[in-house]
Scaffold this active site. Structure first.
Site, PDB file in Angstrom:
ATOM      1  N   GLU A  94       6.893  44.107  41.557  1.00 33.08           N
ATOM      2  CA  GLU A  94       6.052  43.351  42.678  1.00 33.08           C
ATOM      3  C   GLU A  94       5.709  42.210  42.098  1.00 33.08           C
ATOM      4  O   GLU A  94       4.823  42.328  41.072  1.00 33.08           O
ATOM      5  CB  GLU A  94       5.275  44.295  43.357  1.00 33.08           C
ATOM      6  CG  GLU A  94       4.461  43.771  44.474  1.00 33.08           C
ATOM      7  CD  GLU A  94       3.498  44.540  45.175  1.00 33.08           C
ATOM      8  OE1 GLU A  94       2.810  44.459  46.013  1.00 33.08           O
ATOM      9  OE2 GLU A  94       3.489  45.917  44.490  1.00 33.08           O
ATOM     10  N   ARG A 101       6.908  56.854  32.251  1.00 31.85           N
ATOM     11  CA  ARG A 101       6.730  55.604  32.247  1.00 31.85           C
ATOM     12  C   ARG A 101       6.117  55.486  30.692  1.00 31.85           C
ATOM     13  O   ARG A 101       5.805  56.342  29.974  1.00 31.85           O
ATOM     14  CB  ARG A 101       5.567  55.033  33.000  1.00 31.85           C
ATOM     15  CG  ARG A 101       4.150  55.813  32.894  1.00 31.85           C
ATOM     16  CD  ARG A 101       2.911  55.353  33.722  1.00 31.85           C
ATOM     17  NE  ARG A 101       3.065  55.071  35.177  1.00 31.85           N
ATOM     18  CZ  ARG A 101       3.311  53.914  35.525  1.00 31.85           C
ATOM     19  NH1 ARG A 101       3.228  52.675  34.946  1.00 31.85           N
ATOM     20  NH2 ARG A 101       3.378  53.797  36.817  1.00 31.85           N
ATOM     21  N   LYS A 132      -2.411  47.313  36.549  1.00 35.01           N
ATOM     22  CA  LYS A 132      -2.636  45.986  37.097  1.00 35.01           C
ATOM     23  C   LYS A 132      -3.906  45.774  37.624  1.00 35.01           C
ATOM     24  O   LYS A 132      -4.200  44.665  37.296  1.00 35.01           O
ATOM     25  CB  LYS A 132      -1.295  45.763  38.095  1.00 35.01           C
ATOM     26  CG  LYS A 132      -0.026  45.462  37.298  1.00 35.01           C
ATOM     27  CD  LYS A 132       1.076  44.927  38.402  1.00 35.01           C
ATOM     28  CE  LYS A 132       2.288  44.521  38.085  1.00 35.01           C
ATOM     29  NZ  LYS A 132       3.103  44.027  39.201  1.00 35.01           N
TER      30      LYS A 132
END
Length: 576
Positions: A35, A278, A288
């Site tokens: 994104e 992850r 983020k």
């Protein structure tokens, strides 16, 4: 290709098995779908390497797709930064796509869901939706709008598309099961009203699809075979599959016809979602949101601050892309969440730079040493190898003179036990020159040491009879008259605790910012460094690895960043 050689984790084994069975027709197609709402961090490096690496190793393709379904958080700056990061890591994409390329298809698919009784327009507010959803132990309740007629739902959704309603007043929801044990299946939203301008589509769309819906449809439209996601999407997989089952994109080509009419290659297929753990490192934050706050609040100097765990940050710090790739390859791919020591990444950096970085001489905390038994105008040119382990790097000229800069820490007026460098009356070897003795210590009025005087034993010069005479210490130096000045930024870890996210003691990650994460000094370097290229990396002997800053280093104003020290100083501090 020897498929056995690349089946070194469970995902690769799945691909091997799929190819062997003929599933997907022997194709391998992956995608990396960030994104564009921030810069990529080190954890994304794992996903990039996995998706592009599998496509490469199995002769397949990997698309770069921007999941740009939320215009409130996205920016063209982030799009360009992400493309730069992927290329920097050594990969390139088969096709560059955007979720916004598929907006018309998403809309058609939503109409199909409504027409088949699998979606409805809901007027509940966001707060009411949460109230109706239920909990992990209690089922949800049906929305009072769940049984609207298909004709009413089609009318309302088309009016949503026309921009007739205000933001937040209506959503389109999937009609699945409000009593499902998996909360993601309790009639999740498919579309919401957001009257915001989009970076690619402008003001064309006042409604935008939700990620869980857009994600699976995008994968199918691109013919993705293996959709690789991190573990938090495991509970979303039933919804991923539900959408694909209802839409049947491979057999309903009318849904994807707008893409072919627009000139896109489009052969829809049924993808498989596969989850993996992850990538997490200690001494970092990977959120983020938190990284954005560090930037916006001025706690760091932008997304590419060399202390940041962003890919652009470690690039500016001087980490080689090969080291990042190697690190994640060695970390492996599993379904078990874990935290890897940051020192392991730094070890990979040292490993690559030890082989690739030419050697140079530099002094970052200078103290003058005058060799008083040499003539005042004495000058000589020595030859030093550029790399002690690789003759292919060649050699270079290094000027030597009566006045030298040495590291202040290489002299101790009152030496502690075990100190084997220069002391009053003591001897040390000057790298590539010979043995010198300290004969005098010059101090300022306040008692600070300003200069050392020494003598060079000419018999210990290379090639002479005393060259083999032993002394315990060797130090580096730079000829003072020939040295060039440079700004050197000594970077260290941004946080001073292993788990900055741990707030059990009432502190936040901000409280753990390392006050010593950057120190700027004026250094003296050998003249061979006068014309370096930005991003060129060097080992300053005995000091560490340094990179010419990609933005600030210029011929008339040299700026170097310390990449890593020669050894893991944090491990020693921690007593490991």
């Amino acid at each position: 290709m020897n498929e056995t050689s690349v089946a070194n984790n469970f995902i690769r084994q799945i691909v091997v098995d799929d190819n062997a069975s003929g599933k997907h027709g022997g194709r391998v197609a992956t995608r990396f779908p960030p994104e564009p709402n921030g810069y990529l961090h080190l954890g994304h490096g794992k996903s990039i390497g996995l998706n592009f690496g599998i496509a490469r190793d199995f002769g397949g393709t990997c698309n770069l797709r921007f999941d740009d379904t939320n215009p409130a958080r996205e920016d063209v700056e982030y799009v360009e930064a992400i493309k730069d990061d992927v290329r920097w890591l050594g990969f390139d994409w088969a096709e560059l796509r955007h979720a916004s390329d598929y907006f018309e298809v998403f809309y058609r698919c939503a109409l199909k869901l409504i027409e088949t009784g699998k979606a409805y327009v809901c007027d509940l507010s966001a707060e009411e939706v949460r109230e109706y959803r239920g909990t992990l132990t209690e089922p949800g309740r049906d929305s009072p709008f769940r049984e609207r007629s298909i004709s009413d739902n089609l009318d309302l959704f088309r009016r949503m598309r026309a921009g007739e309603f205000a933001d937040g007043t209506r959503t389109l929801r999937a009609k699945i099961d409000m009593a499902a044990g998996n909360i993601n299946m309790r009639d999740p939203a498919i579309y919401r009203i957001r009257k915001l301008s989009h970076q690619n589509t402008g003001d064309t769309w006042p409604i935008y699809p939700m990620y869980d819906y857009a994600h699976c449809v995008s994968d199918a439209l691109e013919g993705i075979t293996h959709s690789l996601c991190t573990l938090e999407f495991e509970d979303h997989r039933p919804l991923y599959d539900w959408f694909l089952d209802q839409l049947d994109l491979p057999n309903d080509r009318a849904l994807s016809e707008p893409l072919r009419e627009a000139g896109f290659s489009c052969e829809p297929a049924r993808p498989r979602q596969i989850e993996f753990a992850r990538g997490n490192l200690d001494y970092t934050v990977m959120s983020k949101r938190k990284l954005m706050a560090l930037v916006q609040d001025g706690l760091v100097d932008g997304w590419d601050d060399p202390r940041m765990p962003t890919l652009s940050g470690v690039r500016r710090r001087g980490f080689p892309p090969a080291a990042v790739r190697t690190f994640w390859e060695r970390a492996g791919v599993t379904k078990q969440n874990s935290v890897i020591e940051y020192g392991v990444l730094e070890g990979c950096v040292r490993e690559v730079l030890d082989a690739e970085a030419p050697r140079r001489l530099g002094v970052i905390d200078p103290l003058k040493l005058v060799l008083v038994n040499l003539p005042e105008e004495y000058a000589e040119v020595l030859r030093f190898p550029n790399h002690p382990k690789n003759d292919g790097f060649g050699d270079r000229e290094v000027p030597f003179s009566r006045e030298l800069w040495i590291e202040r820490e290489d002299f101790m007026e009152e030496p502690v036990k075990g100190f084997h460098r220069l002391v009053p009356g003591g001897e040390v070897r000057l790298r590539g020159v010979g043995i010198v003795r300290c004969v005098d210590v010059v101090k300022s009025a306040d008692g600070a040491i300003t200069e050392l005087h020494g003598t060079l034993d000419a018999d210990t010069r290379p090639g002479r009879s005393g060259a083999e005479r032993k002394v315990k210490g060797t130090i580096h130096w730079v000829s003072a008259p020939h040295a060039i000045a440079a700004e050197v930024r000594l970077y260290d870890r941004l946080f001073d605790v292993a788990d900055p996210d741990d707030d059990s003691d009432g502190k936040t990650y901000r409280d753990h910012l390392n006050p010593n994460s950057r120190r700027i000094v004026r250094a003296w370097l050998e003249p061979a460094l006068a014309s370096v290229s930005p991003e060129s990396t060097w080992q300053f002997e005995r000091l560490g690895y340094f990179v010419a800053d990609r933005h600030d280093c210029h011929a008339n104003a040299l700026v170097f960043n310390r990449v890593v020290t020669l050894r893991d100083t944090w491990a020693r501090t921690a007593g490991r």
